[in-house]
Write a protein that holds these residues in place. Structure first.
Motif, PDB file in Angstrom:
ATOM      1  N   VAL A 193     -64.739 138.794 -16.890  1.00  0.00           N
ATOM      2  CA  VAL A 193     -63.695 137.657 -18.335  1.00  0.00           C
ATOM      3  C   VAL A 193     -65.110 138.541 -19.568  1.00  0.00           C
ATOM      4  O   VAL A 193     -66.210 138.691 -19.628  1.00  0.00           O
ATOM      5  CB  VAL A 193     -64.869 136.739 -17.504  1.00  0.00           C
ATOM      6  N   MET A 194     -63.620 138.587 -20.592  1.00  0.00           N
ATOM      7  CA  MET A 194     -64.222 138.535 -21.767  1.00  0.00           C
ATOM      8  C   MET A 194     -64.640 137.421 -23.041  1.00  0.00           C
ATOM      9  O   MET A 194     -63.587 136.488 -22.966  1.00  0.00           O
ATOM     10  CB  MET A 194     -63.474 139.561 -22.604  1.00  0.00           C
ATOM     11  N   VAL A 195     -65.745 137.000 -23.507  1.00  0.00           N
ATOM     12  CA  VAL A 195     -65.510 135.944 -23.882  1.00  0.00           C
ATOM     13  C   VAL A 195     -65.767 136.272 -25.803  1.00  0.00           C
ATOM     14  O   VAL A 195     -66.313 137.501 -25.637  1.00  0.00           O
ATOM     15  CB  VAL A 195     -67.310 134.877 -23.751  1.00  0.00           C
ATOM     16  N   THR A 196     -65.251 136.130 -26.679  1.00  0.00           N
ATOM     17  CA  THR A 196     -65.238 135.925 -27.686  1.00  0.00           C
ATOM     18  C   THR A 196     -65.805 134.985 -28.615  1.00  0.00           C
ATOM     19  O   THR A 196     -65.128 134.243 -28.786  1.00  0.00           O
ATOM     20  CB  THR A 196     -64.340 136.896 -28.629  1.00  0.00           C
ATOM     21  N   GLY A 197     -67.127 135.259 -28.894  1.00  0.00           N
ATOM     22  CA  GLY A 197     -67.869 134.069 -30.052  1.00  0.00           C
ATOM     23  C   GLY A 197     -67.603 134.383 -31.798  1.00  0.00           C
ATOM     24  O   GLY A 197     -67.195 136.111 -31.663  1.00  0.00           O
ATOM     25  N   THR A 228     -68.425 140.012 -25.054  1.00  0.00           N
ATOM     26  CA  THR A 228     -68.699 140.180 -24.494  1.00  0.00           C
ATOM     27  C   THR A 228     -68.217 139.938 -23.362  1.00  0.00           C
ATOM     28  O   THR A 228     -67.365 139.220 -23.342  1.00  0.00           O
ATOM     29  CB  THR A 228     -70.253 139.152 -24.423  1.00  0.00           C
ATOM     30  N   LEU A 229     -68.755 140.777 -22.445  1.00  0.00           N
ATOM     31  CA  LEU A 229     -67.619 141.889 -21.047  1.00  0.00           C
ATOM     32  C   LEU A 229     -68.850 141.196 -20.286  1.00  0.00           C
ATOM     33  O   LEU A 229     -69.805 141.531 -19.893  1.00  0.00           O
ATOM     34  CB  LEU A 229     -67.011 142.733 -21.227  1.00  0.00           C
ATOM     35  N   PHE A 230     -68.545 140.392 -18.894  1.00  0.00           N
ATOM     36  CA  PHE A 230     -68.774 140.163 -17.706  1.00  0.00           C
ATOM     37  C   PHE A 230     -68.718 141.091 -16.468  1.00  0.00           C
ATOM     38  O   PHE A 230     -67.127 140.085 -16.412  1.00  0.00           O
ATOM     39  CB  PHE A 230     -69.207 138.811 -17.778  1.00  0.00           C
ATOM     40  N   TYR A 231     -68.794 141.805 -16.347  1.00  0.00           N
ATOM     41  CA  TYR A 231     -68.163 141.866 -15.033  1.00  0.00           C
ATOM     42  C   TYR A 231     -68.281 142.240 -13.544  1.00  0.00           C
ATOM     43  O   TYR A 231     -69.966 142.286 -14.060  1.00  0.00           O
ATOM     44  CB  TYR A 231     -68.129 143.601 -15.595  1.00  0.00           C
TER      45      TYR A 231
END
Length: 427
Positions: free
Chosen positions: A284-288, A294-297
């Motif tokens: 999941v890639m979250v763009t703030g 940021t990438l959560f793998y």
């Protein structure tokens, strides 16, 4: 040291993992929470069914009242799956003042608001970290680490079954049917894989991610949901030659003052982080607006990875019990947001077409593109075995309105058949 008793509803892959981890990780849990945890009662459909996990010190029953009416049991884990009767079970548990941990994405996406209100009215916790992306702690990260940042977009690979199938199509040059058969043999796909391959599972997860990221409450009817069943090996090979790979992506994005959400196959450039996520893994890639991308793998499914997320929720609830802070919503962010209109949703598109191999066909296509105000970025034509040609195009950015116009216009031309139209990820 005081012991907090736990009930389980369901003892499948995840439930067995939870029972195993509570037993094995007792020392660390006690160190963190100041309490011991013990699974006391497990509700199952068939008490006599052989189990892979040790249940010697646990009461196995098919009667939910054994948990509901037991004042010792403070936390209940629901891992039975499905919407009904899980909704009724969780409602009964919350009304009996039990804190509930669930991994049930279908239920939370469909009735999360209603259940959260019941939990609040009973001063109970309702938490569901494991409902999205298995072992990746994405929901609690959004709640805690992005609390002060404005999230602009959340996107990712949130279904391991489809990612495994697409990986095999790309790496092994297998057809969709071959890759699905292998996924079923390995246990990555159900005997009826519709929920996964049609994108429904991913859509439920994107509903939950949208709630946490934007405070908005979507239904599955608010988004286009397209699966991978119709992806052809010829297109997988063609996009590879263009420098892309095909991934089933969930995208939820802030555009102007609205939200755009969709689940569909997308072309991802090979140097993009999401292109490197293969097999049954999720990311999941979250763009703030402040932190950027940021990438959560991690593993998106499986007994122990998902059980780890369940256990983190159990620990969180245990801390709240100790501190006397139960009854707060897992996600407090609420923000009314409208859906984005089609003319404001712009992407380049990959178009795959079969057309008669006779003069004038490319002219017809060019005239259509000119008519809708769109243009080509790349175009390749190859000869088919029959008297037709395969033409593949990557367009410049065009709106959803323009795409719909193009599909409609092509539908009126007997000599041209649109095989596929996939978004191209540009960042």
């Amino acid at each position: 040291m005081e012991t907090i008793k736990i009930g389980l509803v369901g003892l499948g892959t995840v439930g067995s993992g939870v029972l195993q981890m509570v037993t094995q990780n007792q020392a660390k849990i006690s160190n963190i929470t100041g309490r011991k945890l013990s699974v006391k009662t497990i509700v199952v459909h068939d008490v006599d069914k052989p189990r892979q996990v040790n249940t010697d010190n646990v009461l196995l029953t098919d009667d939910l009242n054994q948990i509901i009416n037991d004042p010792e049991i403070k936390i209940v884990v629901e891992v039975m799956g499905g919407i009904h009767p899980a909704k009724e079970v969780i409602t009964a548990l919350l009304n009996a003042k039990k804190h509930v941990v669930t991994a049930n994405k279908d239920l939370i996406a469909s009735f999360g608001d209603e259940l959260a209100k019941i939990a609040h009215d009973n001063h109970c916790d309702l938490v569901y970290e494991a409902s999205v992306a298995g072992g990746i702690p994405i929901l609690r990260t959004i709640v805690n680490s992005f609390a002060a940042d404005q999230i602009l977009e959340v996107k990712g690979i949130v279904n391991g079954t489809t990612n495994y199938i697409l990986t095999q199509m790309q790496q092994q040059n297998w057809s969709y049917e071959q890759a699905l058969k292998k996924a079923q043999e390995l246990g990555f796909a159900e005997s009826d894989p519709t929920n996964d391959v049609a994108g429904i599972d991913a859509a439920y997860k994107m509903i939950i991610l949208s709630q946490f990221s934007f405070g908005t409450h979507l239904s599955i009817d608010d988004m286009k949901v397209e699966g991978i069943q119709n992806i052809q090996l010829a297109d997988v090979e063609q996009v590879d030659s263009f420098g892309y790979t095909i991934k089933l992506l969930g995208i939820s994005k802030r555009i102007n003052d609205g939200i755009f959400a969709e689940v569909a196959p997308v072309l991802v450039a090979k140097d993009h982080p999401l292109a490197t996520i293969n097999n049954e893994n999720n990311a999941v890639m979250v763009t703030g607006s402040a932190v950027g991308e940021t990438l959560f793998y991690g593993p998106g499914a499986g007994g122990l990875p998902t059980a780890n997320s369940v256990l983190s929720d159990i620990v969180s609830v245990t801390k709240n019990i100790v501190l006397g802070t139960t009854g707060n919503s897992f996600n407090n962010y609420q923000h009314e947001t409208s859906l984005v209109v089609a003319k404001d949703i712009n992407y380049p598109y990959y178009l795959s077409l079969d057309m008669l191999d006779v003069p004038g066909q490319m002219l017809k296509l060019t005239q259509l593109m000119t008519k809708i105000g769109a243009s080509f970025s790349q175009i390749v034509q190859t000869k088919n075995d029959t008297d037709s040609a395969r033409v593949v195009i990557i367009t410049h950015e065009m709106s959803k309105v323009q795409l719909a116009q193009l599909i409609n216009e092509i539908g009126h031309i007997e000599s041209i058949n649109l095989v596929a139209a996939y978004k191209v990820l540009t960042n």
